[in-house]
Design an enzyme around this catalytic site. Structure first.
Site, PDB file in Angstrom:
ATOM      1  N   HIS A  97       0.849  -1.191   0.000  1.00 50.32           N
ATOM      2  CA  HIS A  97       0.000   0.000   0.000  1.00 50.32           C
ATOM      3  C   HIS A  97       0.886   1.243   0.000  1.00 50.32           C
ATOM      4  CE1 HIS A  97      -3.871  -1.977   1.812  1.00 50.32           C
ATOM      5  NE2 HIS A  97      -3.339  -2.688   0.824  1.00 50.32           N
ATOM      6  N   GLU A 114       0.936   3.857   1.870  1.00 47.59           N
ATOM      7  CA  GLU A 114       1.443   4.244   3.195  1.00 47.59           C
ATOM      8  C   GLU A 114       2.627   3.380   3.611  1.00 47.59           C
ATOM      9  OE1 GLU A 114      -3.167   4.390   3.656  1.00 47.59           O
ATOM     10  OE2 GLU A 114      -1.699   3.369   2.388  1.00 47.59           O
ATOM     11  N   CYS A 129      -6.062   1.853   5.905  1.00 46.01           N
ATOM     12  CA  CYS A 129      -6.685   0.605   6.356  1.00 46.01           C
ATOM     13  C   CYS A 129      -6.068   0.216   7.705  1.00 46.01           C
ATOM     14  CB  CYS A 129      -6.462  -0.502   5.321  1.00 46.01           C
ATOM     15  SG  CYS A 129      -4.747  -1.071   5.223  1.00 46.01           S
TER      16      CYS A 129
END
Length: 146
Positions: free
Chosen positions: A55, A57, A85
């Site tokens: 992801h 991040e 998430c």
């Protein structure tokens, strides 16, 4: 007037999100900022890397700790186009990012639903920065997929 404000850095995260979309990835982009300087930028690469943990991040945190040579990002800010998430929220908490700024909410998979205390207790969270633009990137991507 400080040109390096939340909107400035969110626009940089949006550049990353658009790069993800151009590669067929879910359009999420992130930048890590320390002392008004972007030290890391990333976008989703789960398809390219065949890795469900890739992801924006996670990749931005990995790059930022590499730049700083330290495992903690205390004093740094993360700008991400979509609410993290729970996996990313855990990494954000462990990395001790001081400020988390996100654009669009994620009602289905966002951390606030499942792990609202995942971030460091002293972390500052700002939500809804350029929310409309961030949400539009996601909507446009999924409209084209259907």
């Amino acid at each position: 007037m400080n040109p390096f404000n939340d909107e400035y850095f969110m626009k940089q995260a949006l550049v990353e999100a658009r790069a993800a979309a151009a590669e067929g990835e879910v359009p999420v982009g992130a930048v890590v900022v320390c002392n008004n300087q972007i030290i890391a930028r990333a976008h989703n690469q789960t398809e390219r890397l065949n890795d469900p943990t890739a992801h924006a991040e996670m990749l931005a945190i990995t790059a930022a700790v590499g730049v700083l040579g330290a495992k903690y990002l205390t004093g740094c800010s993360l700008y991400v186009t979509v609410e993290p998430c729970i996996m990313c929220a855990g990494a954000i908490g462990w990395s001790q990012l001081s400020t988390i700024v996100f654009g669009a909410s994620d009602e289905k998979r966002g951390y606030r639903e499942y792990a609202p205390k995942a971030f460091h207790p002293k972390a500052v969270v700002k939500r809804g920065v350029m929310e409309k633009e961030c949400a539009e990137e996601m909507q446009k991507f999924f409209r084209q997929r259907r």
